[in-house]
Design an enzyme around this catalytic site. Structure first.
Site, mmCIF file in Angstrom:
data_model
loop_
_atom_site.group_PDB
_atom_site.id
_atom_site.type_symbol
_atom_site.label_atom_id
_atom_site.label_comp_id
_atom_site.label_asym_id
_atom_site.label_seq_id
_atom_site.Cartn_x
_atom_site.Cartn_y
_atom_site.Cartn_z
ATOM 1 N N PHE A 1 0.833 -1.171 0.026
ATOM 2 C CA PHE A 1 0.146 0.078 0.160
ATOM 3 C C PHE A 1 0.838 1.262 -0.010
ATOM 4 O O PHE A 1 0.494 2.355 -0.460
ATOM 5 C CB PHE A 1 -0.782 -0.015 1.153
ATOM 6 C CG PHE A 1 -0.139 0.274 2.558
ATOM 7 C CD1 PHE A 1 0.207 1.399 3.047
ATOM 8 C CD2 PHE A 1 0.256 -0.783 3.355
ATOM 9 C CE1 PHE A 1 0.688 1.878 4.280
ATOM 10 C CE2 PHE A 1 0.825 -0.641 4.598
ATOM 11 C CZ PHE A 1 1.213 0.635 4.782
ATOM 12 N N LYS B 1 -1.141 -7.874 -8.924
ATOM 13 C CA LYS B 1 -2.127 -7.868 -7.595
ATOM 14 C C LYS B 1 -1.771 -6.586 -6.902
ATOM 15 O O LYS B 1 -0.966 -6.690 -6.041
ATOM 16 C CB LYS B 1 -1.920 -9.063 -7.077
ATOM 17 C CG LYS B 1 -3.381 -9.100 -6.051
ATOM 18 C CD LYS B 1 -3.010 -9.935 -4.602
ATOM 19 C CE LYS B 1 -2.450 -8.809 -3.753
ATOM 20 N NZ LYS B 1 -3.241 -8.038 -2.955
ATOM 21 N N GLU C 1 -5.123 -4.054 -1.638
ATOM 22 C CA GLU C 1 -6.683 -3.944 -1.933
ATOM 23 C C GLU C 1 -6.956 -2.840 -1.138
ATOM 24 O O GLU C 1 -8.069 -2.269 -1.150
ATOM 25 C CB GLU C 1 -7.142 -5.199 -1.141
ATOM 26 C CG GLU C 1 -7.000 -5.424 0.177
ATOM 27 C CD GLU C 1 -5.554 -6.103 0.399
ATOM 28 O OE1 GLU C 1 -5.682 -6.983 1.691
ATOM 29 O OE2 GLU C 1 -4.958 -6.399 -0.286
ATOM 30 N N SER D 1 5.167 -7.114 3.800
ATOM 31 C CA SER D 1 5.727 -7.613 5.098
ATOM 32 C C SER D 1 6.439 -8.890 5.107
ATOM 33 O O SER D 1 6.284 -9.655 4.079
ATOM 34 C CB SER D 1 4.481 -7.639 6.019
ATOM 35 O OG SER D 1 3.672 -8.813 5.522
ATOM 36 N N CYS E 1 10.035 1.508 3.315
ATOM 37 C CA CYS E 1 10.891 0.696 3.684
ATOM 38 C C CYS E 1 12.350 1.161 3.754
ATOM 39 O O CYS E 1 13.127 0.536 4.357
ATOM 40 C CB CYS E 1 10.979 -0.637 2.886
ATOM 41 S SG CYS E 1 11.135 -0.087 0.974
ATOM 42 N N GLU F 1 9.061 -4.030 13.279
ATOM 43 C CA GLU F 1 8.990 -2.847 12.345
ATOM 44 C C GLU F 1 7.879 -2.261 12.546
ATOM 45 O O GLU F 1 6.792 -2.630 12.366
ATOM 46 C CB GLU F 1 9.071 -3.601 10.981
ATOM 47 C CG GLU F 1 8.828 -2.275 9.702
ATOM 48 C CD GLU F 1 8.669 -2.947 8.402
ATOM 49 O OE1 GLU F 1 8.994 -2.333 7.352
ATOM 50 O OE2 GLU F 1 8.237 -3.967 8.338
#
Length: 469
Positions: free
Chosen positions: A183, A207, A210, A260, A315, A414
């Site tokens: 995201f 993909k 969402e 993740s 990240c 994290e």
């Protein structure tokens, strides 16, 4: 279906197959706002899903429901692979120069539509418009690189590698490839993947997260407008079920993933067991070492941007600052700089820090900070109770600065938020050991005026041992 009764002041409107009824202007009797359900993008067409499972896409600053995303059915996912397989067979035969020309046109279209794309990103993801444009630009750089495919796709030859034997190597398309994106960078990370896959003659199935699907859809529309044939780049929606399908389907040759560690490790196992090429970029805990001989103003300004920019949801954010010796005395000045950052919706031109992606993310961050306090961490700046009056329902967490130890959960996890964990070290060797003992790390930095210290750090650090597999 439509009627007008001006005398009574009544109007009936139809929108997107949902009815919106506005009764007398004096009294609102019923109102239903239309919310779009995103279709998959398969073989150049919007394919509505027959799914009964949907995910809500919300504006992180307001909680407004923007759209709904379906969990793709098995039949829909198979249809997507069939379309990509057929497209790969013909697209791989198109000349490299023609595929390059598509990328040249695509990068021009991205430039022309930057403002539009940035607005989509800010509405769905929450980041400031300046950050959203940076998101797009970093992805655009990859598209620009793809314009040079004729050079990086060249093979090699070697005559007489053995008596009477010559060797030839060619770079050839893999076929159907796929990507699963997170995201936090709705433009950049998809643009890491599908332009390179396509220019090399592959087809691609994306993909997107969402939570932020809109940017990906617009980018795929633009690459098709640039001349990419239908079926070369496709989108299917969903969550874990879709990811598992992509990992296991025998006609998909490779998977790229960013996200993740929990999801990435599962994808790595499943896809490699299915014989696919896989690259997974996962969790990070990036450290910056501050030596007392560093330029203080430069170091602190850099830390504010690296720790709190993009609300810490990147990240490559610096989430740990290792203060060596007397550099610890700089903490109060860092706190003062962080306090000046404006927390607001990404659409607010004053904003430095936007909202987190979801209310669940906000609760998680608040829980980690609370646990840190229980473990004995010192809270130098607490952003948990930040108030943004214009956006009271937003997922806001302000800049937070904790002084902790490596045994605490706030250091070991994290956090993915505007939370900076500060660790003290007696000397450079201890700082290096702290970093090398941490299992995560996409990158690291040192602030010093000593070339000797910088070189020693560079040659001693072991970051990225576990962050990319």
């Amino acid at each position: 279906m439509f009627a007008s009764r001006a005398a009574a002041g009544q109007e009936i409107y139809a929108m997107n197959r949902h009815m919106i009824f506005l009764a007398s202007r004096r009294k609102l009797s019923f109102f239903h706002r239309s919310v779009s359900v995103l279709a998959h993008h398969i073989n150049g067409k919007a394919v509505p899903s027959k799914s009964t499972t949907f995910f809500d896409v919300k504006d992180p600053a307001t909680q407004e429901l923007i759209s709904r995303v379906p969990q793709a059915t098995e039949d829909e996912m198979k249809m997507c692979v069939e379309a990509a397989t057929a497209a790969a067979a013909s697209w791989s035969k198109v000349s490299v120069s023609e595929r390059q020309r598509v990328m040249f046109r695509f990068q021009n279209l991205i430039r022309e539509h930057t403002d539009e794309l940035a607005n989509i990103i800010t509405r769905e993801q929450g980041k400031t418009l300046a950050d959203a444009k940076g998101d797009i630009f970093r992805g655009l750089e990859v598209v620009e690189f793809a314009c040079g495919a004729a050079s990086f796709m060249m093979g090699e030859t070697l005559e007489n590698v053995s008596k009477g034997i010559d060797t030839y190597s060619y770079r050839v398309p893999l076929g159907v490839t796929a990507g699963i994106t997170p995201f936090n960078f709705p433009a950049m990370i998809p643009l890491w993947m599908f332009p390179m896959a396509a220019v090399c003659g592959n087809s691609f199935i994306l993909k997107p997260s969402e939570m932020v699907p809109g940017t990906a859809h617009r980018l795929v529309e633009l690459i098709e407008q640039a001349g990419c044939p239908p079926g070369v780049v496709n989108i299917i929606h969903g969550s874990k079920d879709t990811a598992q399908f992509l990992c296991k389907h025998e006609d998909i040759s490779s998977i790229s993933f960013v996200g993740s560690s929990v999801a990435g490790e599962d994808i790595w196992r499943q896809a490699t067991l299915a014989g696919k090429r896989v690259q997974c970029n996962m969790a990070a805990k990036n450290h910056a070492v501050i030596l007392p001989d560093a330029d203080k103003e430069h170091a602190l300004n850099a830390m504010v941007g690296a720790a709190f920019g993009a609300a810490g949801q990147r990240c490559m954010a610096i989430s740990v600052m290792v203060l060596v010796g007397k550099a610890r005395d700089w903490l109060p000045e860092l706190v003062q700089k962080a306090k000046k950052l404006v927390v607001s919706a990404g659409t607010d031109p004053r904003a430095d820090v936007g909202p987190l992606i979801s209310s669940a993310a906000k609760r998680r961050v608040e829980g980690i900070v609370g646990e840190a306090v229980k473990e004995g961490a010192t809270v130098h700046l607490d952003g948990r109770q930040v108030v943004v009056r214009e956006f009271p329902n937003g997922n806001f967490v302000g800049p937070t600065i904790l002084e902790a130890t490596t045994s605490m959960q706030c250091y070991q996890k994290e956090i993915f938020a505007p939370v900076l964990v500060c660790i003290s070290a007696a000397d450079l060797d201890e700082a290096i050991q702290i970093i090398n003992d941490n299992p995560y790390g996409n990158g690291t930095a040192i602030f010093t005026s000593s070339g000797v210290a910088a070189r020693y750090f560079q040659n001693s650090i072991k970051v990225s041992r576990h962050s990319v597999v």
